[in-house]
Enzyme design. Structure first.
Site, PDB file in Angstrom:
ATOM      1  N   TYR A   1      -1.576  -0.053  10.271  1.00 45.35           N
ATOM      2  CA  TYR A   1      -1.838  -0.706   8.987  1.00 45.35           C
ATOM      3  C   TYR A   1      -0.605  -0.619   8.082  1.00 45.35           C
ATOM      4  O   TYR A   1      -0.091  -1.629   7.583  1.00 45.35           O
ATOM      5  CB  TYR A   1      -3.053  -0.064   8.304  1.00 45.35           C
ATOM      6  CG  TYR A   1      -3.210  -0.473   6.859  1.00 45.35           C
ATOM      7  CD1 TYR A   1      -3.443  -1.803   6.525  1.00 45.35           C
ATOM      8  CD2 TYR A   1      -3.093   0.452   5.822  1.00 45.35           C
ATOM      9  CE1 TYR A   1      -3.562  -2.199   5.200  1.00 45.35           C
ATOM     10  CE2 TYR A   1      -3.222   0.063   4.499  1.00 45.35           C
ATOM     11  CZ  TYR A   1      -3.447  -1.263   4.200  1.00 45.35           C
ATOM     12  OH  TYR A   1      -3.552  -1.654   2.883  1.00 45.35           O
TER      13      TYR A   1
ATOM     14  N   THR B   1       0.820  -1.209   0.000  1.00 44.99           N
ATOM     15  CA  THR B   1       0.000   0.000   0.000  1.00 44.99           C
ATOM     16  C   THR B   1       0.852   1.256   0.000  1.00 44.99           C
ATOM     17  O   THR B   1       1.973   1.251   0.514  1.00 44.99           O
ATOM     18  CB  THR B   1      -0.887  -0.003   1.262  1.00 44.99           C
ATOM     19  OG1 THR B   1      -1.468   1.294   1.437  1.00 44.99           O
ATOM     20  CG2 THR B   1      -0.083  -0.286   2.524  1.00 44.99           C
TER      21      THR B   1
HETATM   22  N1  UFG Z   1     -13.055  10.970   2.557  1.00 45.18           N
HETATM   23  C1  UFG Z   1     -14.032  11.927   2.828  1.00 45.18           C
HETATM   24  N2  UFG Z   1     -15.250  11.480   3.258  1.00 45.18           N
HETATM   25  C2  UFG Z   1     -15.534  10.164   3.455  1.00 45.18           C
HETATM   26  C3  UFG Z   1     -14.531   9.200   3.160  1.00 45.18           C
HETATM   27  C4  UFG Z   1     -13.298   9.645   2.710  1.00 45.18           C
HETATM   28  O1  UFG Z   1     -13.813  13.121   2.696  1.00 45.18           O
HETATM   29  O2  UFG Z   1     -16.653   9.845   3.866  1.00 45.18           O
HETATM   30  C5  UFG Z   1     -11.741  11.436   2.080  1.00 45.18           C
HETATM   31  C6  UFG Z   1     -10.612  10.992   2.979  1.00 45.18           C
HETATM   32  O3  UFG Z   1     -10.456  11.913   4.033  1.00 45.18           O
HETATM   33  C7  UFG Z   1      -9.456  10.953   1.995  1.00 45.18           C
HETATM   34  C8  UFG Z   1     -10.100  10.567   0.670  1.00 45.18           C
HETATM   35  O4  UFG Z   1     -11.493  10.831   0.825  1.00 45.18           O
HETATM   36  O5  UFG Z   1      -8.914  12.238   1.861  1.00 45.18           O
HETATM   37  C9  UFG Z   1      -9.938   9.101   0.337  1.00 45.18           C
HETATM   38  O6  UFG Z   1     -10.330   8.336   1.471  1.00 45.18           O
HETATM   39  P1  UFG Z   1     -10.528   6.752   1.435  1.00 45.18           P
HETATM   40  O7  UFG Z   1     -11.001   6.354   2.800  1.00 45.18           O
HETATM   41  O8  UFG Z   1     -11.361   6.372   0.264  1.00 45.18           O
HETATM   42  O9  UFG Z   1      -9.066   6.187   1.156  1.00 45.18           O
HETATM   43  P2  UFG Z   1      -7.696   6.444   1.933  1.00 45.18           P
HETATM   44  O10 UFG Z   1      -6.890   7.398   1.100  1.00 45.18           O
HETATM   45  O11 UFG Z   1      -7.907   6.833   3.350  1.00 45.18           O
HETATM   46  O12 UFG Z   1      -7.055   4.980   2.008  1.00 45.18           O
HETATM   47  C10 UFG Z   1      -7.014   4.097   0.913  1.00 45.18           C
HETATM   48  C11 UFG Z   1      -7.103   2.664   1.436  1.00 45.18           C
HETATM   49  C12 UFG Z   1      -5.886   2.305   2.226  1.00 45.18           C
HETATM   50  C13 UFG Z   1      -4.635   2.604   1.446  1.00 45.18           C
HETATM   51  C14 UFG Z   1      -4.650   4.008   0.925  1.00 45.18           C
HETATM   52  C15 UFG Z   1      -3.474   4.215   0.039  1.00 45.18           C
HETATM   53  O13 UFG Z   1      -8.238   2.507   2.271  1.00 45.18           O
HETATM   54  O14 UFG Z   1      -5.925   0.927   2.531  1.00 45.18           O
HETATM   55  O15 UFG Z   1      -5.833   4.251   0.193  1.00 45.18           O
HETATM   56  O16 UFG Z   1      -3.498   5.486  -0.536  1.00 45.18           O
HETATM   57  F1  UFG Z   1      -3.550   2.433   2.217  1.00 45.18           F
END
Ligand code: UFG
Length: 334
Positions: free
Chosen positions: A143, A119
């Site tokens: 993680y 990741t």
């Molecule tokens: N976000 C919102 N509202 C929500 C959900 C997410 O604004 O309801 C934002 C988050 O703050 C973030 C972006 O959207 O800025 C993407 O969030 P995600 O939860 O979709 O994904 P993440 O970037 O947190 O994490 C994902 C995977 C991880 C991995 C990572 C690598 O869940 O397992 O990408 O970039 F490690």
């Protein structure tokens, strides 16, 4: 000719199931190993499903003895960075101990080829963008640390045994199978695009935008959304390369293009033709402002180029999947 078998741990999950489809299309027979804690049996459509735990050595030995796979693709893991802050032990057990148990069973069975799911979280809060593999590995949550520990274990094993591996560091996996066979089924869902789609279709009242004061053009976080079918294709290329005698390697998988949270909301409204109620909220702890991949190494080493670089396609495919799932409302409770 008999199709060579490959074991796919986590083959009932989002990226694992799409990879099974790509493997089957390329002449392999994917044998899914999954405990169905997050994966769903309905996503296993291209080969047998073996239900059991990686930490049950008798189970893995039996699967390897019966199927005689030429390689293993290891997707099974706990994946929520936020959850890892609350229950780190679960991540070290499932991700680190799980990988150890798997490599030990592979060694007993004489299987030396492994593709490992890692990741972007192994880089932590990099200030350098785009992120190359040469940057420091400084994960900021259990993680990311669990994945980095597993990467380190694989490198040590490869240096001392005949194990050869490819570690693929995914940025933000998204989209769904363009032919409509598969999609995202996380329970509960925490990922941005499916949540925005749920808001568009009225499955949830609104989408929260976590933070509007980041140092980005519109103040919201930027991510590199990589289509799940492009991820699947990269696994196939990595597998062929290792089976052809390639060396161990670790590389990023992303498009090199970033989209902000607000851009995702706007594009989803345009793609679905629906209004989306987006509410600005406080930052979510642990979110880096920007995460964008430099994927030059995957291009050079694997000859991989992502097909779906326009996030509209990701949203369109995910929307198609959601519309089909809406016929089964119990699957979609927000
Ligand atoms: N976000 C919102 N509202 C929500 C959900 C997410 O604004 O309801 C934002 C988050 O703050 C973030 C972006 O959207 O800025 C993407 O969030 P995600 O939860 O979709 O994904 P993440 O970037 O947190 O994490 C994902 C995977 C991880 C991995 C990572 C690598 O869940 O397992 O990408 O970039 F490690």
């Amino acid at each position: 000719m008999v199709a060579p078998k490959v074991v796919v741990t986590g083959g009932a999950g989002f990226i694992g199931s799409h990879t099974c489809k790509a493997l089957a299309g390329a002449g392999f027979l994917p044998v899914t190993v999954d405990n169905l804690s997050n994966g769903v049996a309905e996503a296993v459509k291209w080969g047998p499903l073996e239900v059991g735990s990686l930490e049950d050595p008798g189970f893995l030995d039996d699967v390897f003895r019966r199927h005689k796979p030429v390689a293993v693709l290891h997707f099974a893991a706990s994946i929520e960075a936020g959850e890892s802050m609350k229950v780190p032990a679960k991540f070290y057990r499932n991700n680190v101990a799980g990988t150890m148990a798997l490599t030990e069973a592979m060694a007993r069975a004489g299987i030396s080829v492994l593709i490992f799911s890692s990741t972007a979280a192994v880089y932590g809060n990099s200030e350098v963008m785009p992120i190359t593999e040469a940057l420091p590995l400084l994960p900021v949550n259990p993680y990311g640390r669990s994945k980095l520990m597993s990467e380190t274990i694989l490198a040590d094993l490869a240096a001392t045994t005949d194990l050869r591996f490819t570690t693929l560091r995914y940025f933000n996996a998204s989209g769904a199978d363009p032919e409509g066979d598969l999609g995202e089924n996380h329970q509960p869902e925490t990922h941005l695009i499916p949540l925005v789609l749920q808001a568009a279709y009225g499955i949830r009242p609104s989408i929260k935008i976590f933070g509007n004061d980041y140092d980005t053009p519109d103040g919201t976080c930027i991510r590199d959304y990589i289509h799940v079918s492009d991820l699947a294709h990269a696994h196939l290329l990595a597998l062929r390369r290792l089976l052809g005698g390639g060396d161990s390697a670790q590389m990023n998988l992303g498009t090199g293009k970033g989209f902000s949270v607000r851009e995702i909301v706007k594009t989803t409204a345009a793609v679905t033709g629906r209004q989306i109620n987006a509410i600005d909220e406080a930052r979510r702890p642990g979110d880096p402002a920007v995460l964008v991949a430099d994927a030059a190494m995957a291009r050079q080493v694997l000859g991989w180029t992502p097909r779906f670089t326009d996030v509209q396609d990701h949203i369109r495919h995910a929307a198609g999947w959601m519309e089909r799932k809406m016929a089964q409302p119990e699957v979609l409770t927000a």
